[in-house]
Design an enzyme around this catalytic site. Sequence first.
Site, PDB file in Angstrom:
ATOM      1  N   ARG A 139      14.383  -4.722   3.320  1.00 32.45           N
ATOM      2  CA  ARG A 139      13.423  -3.490   3.864  1.00 32.45           C
ATOM      3  C   ARG A 139      12.253  -2.917   3.029  1.00 32.45           C
ATOM      4  NH1 ARG A 139      13.300  -0.323   0.514  1.00 32.45           N
ATOM      5  NH2 ARG A 139      11.741   0.824   1.717  1.00 32.45           N
ATOM      6  N   GLY A 140      11.536  -2.673   3.805  1.00 34.61           N
ATOM      7  CA  GLY A 140      10.204  -2.292   3.105  1.00 34.61           C
ATOM      8  C   GLY A 140       9.175  -3.452   3.680  1.00 34.61           C
ATOM      9  N   ALA A 141       8.031  -3.113   4.043  1.00 36.24           N
ATOM     10  CA  ALA A 141       7.157  -4.059   4.628  1.00 36.24           C
ATOM     11  C   ALA A 141       6.874  -5.586   4.095  1.00 36.24           C
ATOM     12  CB  ALA A 141       5.952  -3.462   5.399  1.00 36.24           C
TER      13      ALA A 141
ATOM     14  N   ARG B 133      12.373  -7.048  13.282  1.00 40.61           N
ATOM     15  CA  ARG B 133      11.591  -5.658  12.923  1.00 40.61           C
ATOM     16  C   ARG B 133      10.151  -5.875  13.712  1.00 40.61           C
ATOM     17  NH1 ARG B 133      12.940  -2.066   8.175  1.00 40.61           N
ATOM     18  NH2 ARG B 133      11.822  -0.622   9.334  1.00 40.61           N
TER      19      ARG B 133
ATOM     20  N   CYS C 262       9.570   7.929   0.521  1.00 41.88           N
ATOM     21  CA  CYS C 262       9.978   6.781   0.769  1.00 41.88           C
ATOM     22  C   CYS C 262      10.064   5.671  -0.525  1.00 41.88           C
ATOM     23  CB  CYS C 262       9.611   6.363   2.154  1.00 41.88           C
ATOM     24  SG  CYS C 262      10.529   4.893   2.825  1.00 41.88           S
TER      25      CYS C 262
ATOM     26  N   SER D 123       8.027   2.371  -1.459  1.00 40.98           N
ATOM     27  CA  SER D 123       6.900   1.170  -1.265  1.00 40.98           C
ATOM     28  C   SER D 123       7.013   0.493  -2.560  1.00 40.98           C
ATOM     29  CB  SER D 123       5.698   1.833  -1.077  1.00 40.98           C
ATOM     30  OG  SER D 123       4.602   1.154  -1.532  1.00 40.98           O
TER      31      SER D 123
ATOM     32  N   ASP E  11       3.257   0.376   6.651  1.00 41.53           N
ATOM     33  CA  ASP E  11       3.859  -0.572   7.380  1.00 41.53           C
ATOM     34  C   ASP E  11       2.655  -1.411   8.397  1.00 41.53           C
ATOM     35  OD1 ASP E  11       6.025   1.458   7.014  1.00 41.53           O
ATOM     36  OD2 ASP E  11       6.828  -0.362   7.293  1.00 41.53           O
TER      37      ASP E  11
ATOM     38  N   ASN F  61       3.451   4.624   8.367  1.00 45.14           N
ATOM     39  CA  ASN F  61       4.113   4.551   7.405  1.00 45.14           C
ATOM     40  C   ASN F  61       5.383   5.752   7.532  1.00 45.14           C
ATOM     41  OD1 ASN F  61       4.952   3.602   4.397  1.00 45.14           O
ATOM     42  ND2 ASN F  61       4.685   5.870   3.922  1.00 45.14           N
ATOM     43  N   LYS F  62       6.458   5.469   6.803  1.00 41.96           N
ATOM     44  CA  LYS F  62       7.598   6.388   7.164  1.00 41.96           C
ATOM     45  C   LYS F  62       7.232   7.796   7.843  1.00 41.96           C
ATOM     46  CE  LYS F  62      11.062   4.939   6.605  1.00 41.96           C
ATOM     47  NZ  LYS F  62      11.668   4.431   7.601  1.00 41.96           N
TER      48      LYS F  62
ATOM     49  N   LYS G  85      -1.171  -5.820   6.054  1.00 38.08           N
ATOM     50  CA  LYS G  85      -0.381  -4.647   7.026  1.00 38.08           C
ATOM     51  C   LYS G  85      -1.426  -4.639   7.923  1.00 38.08           C
ATOM     52  CE  LYS G  85       2.998  -3.961   3.734  1.00 38.08           C
ATOM     53  NZ  LYS G  85       2.583  -2.650   2.893  1.00 38.08           N
TER      54      LYS G  85
END
Length: 275
Positions: free
Chosen positions: A17-19, A46, A99, A101, A168, A178-179, A204
């Site tokens: 997970r995480g972009a 995703r 979060c 990153s 993201d 983002n989160k 991104k």
Amino acid sequence: MDKFAEICKKIKNMEIRGAEEVAKAAVRALMIKSGENSVKKLVSLRPTEPCLVNAVNFVKSDPKRLGPVALNHFTEADKKIAEYGAKTIEDGMIVFTHCHSTNVMGILKEAKRQGKKFELHNTETRPLLQGRITAKEMASIGIKVKHYVDSAARFALKKADLFFFGADAVTTEGKVINKIGTEMFAEIADKYDIPAYCCTDSWKYDPKTVFGFMEPIESRGAKEVWDKPPKNVEIVNLAFERVDPKLITAIISELGVYSPDLFLDGVKTTYPFLR
Ligand code: RUB
């Protein structure tokens, strides 16, 4: 299960997970099994992650040759982001993050490597608790961490000197996705004059947003929040939110430290395939 299917499963169940990690895993998967069906499958895992889409588009015509180029892009970009971001940290500072990153972690690790003495304050990040990954990773390299529940973020932020968050997606208007919670914390940072830096690889950027496409926000399963809620209770579990560029001091990317609009100019000039 073959290696391609295994990577897909890990992206789907959030083990990966995480972009950036998702994008790199997708590149590796395409190097194992190329073709239009593999591309569709990876993007569907995703669908609201433009870094995944951009990386897959970059390598899909020849994954064996272009895959290593894409992976090298991320490695080199990570180093530059860490280097530029570490310059903003000074001895005695408190850095706040939300979060988990990769790029925020890279900056903090680089500042620590340079011998800077600072503290990290972070949030647990309900419902999947990615904040614990951040806290564990940073504590393991000797950074002092204060860990807060999400609703205590104002309290934590008030004492901070910097707010770092990942991305993201970045839209053509310079909004950062983002989160969930990120914009709320950016508003608080703004109120207390705390610089808010988005730390991100420029892949991104979502070129689709040029055509008025609204970057969708991933809505995740209710069970992540409440396994068996009572009747008449609807769970809203939005994974991300958009951060207004007015609240962003600068975007720290491999291109340098720029305001959101100059960042966008830089991305389009440097990476024509993202136009
Ligand atoms: C992770 C998240 C991160 C960004 C950037 O959300 O919002 O801040 O993905 O991460 P999730 P990175 O856990 O739902 O994927 O800098 O690693 O690309």
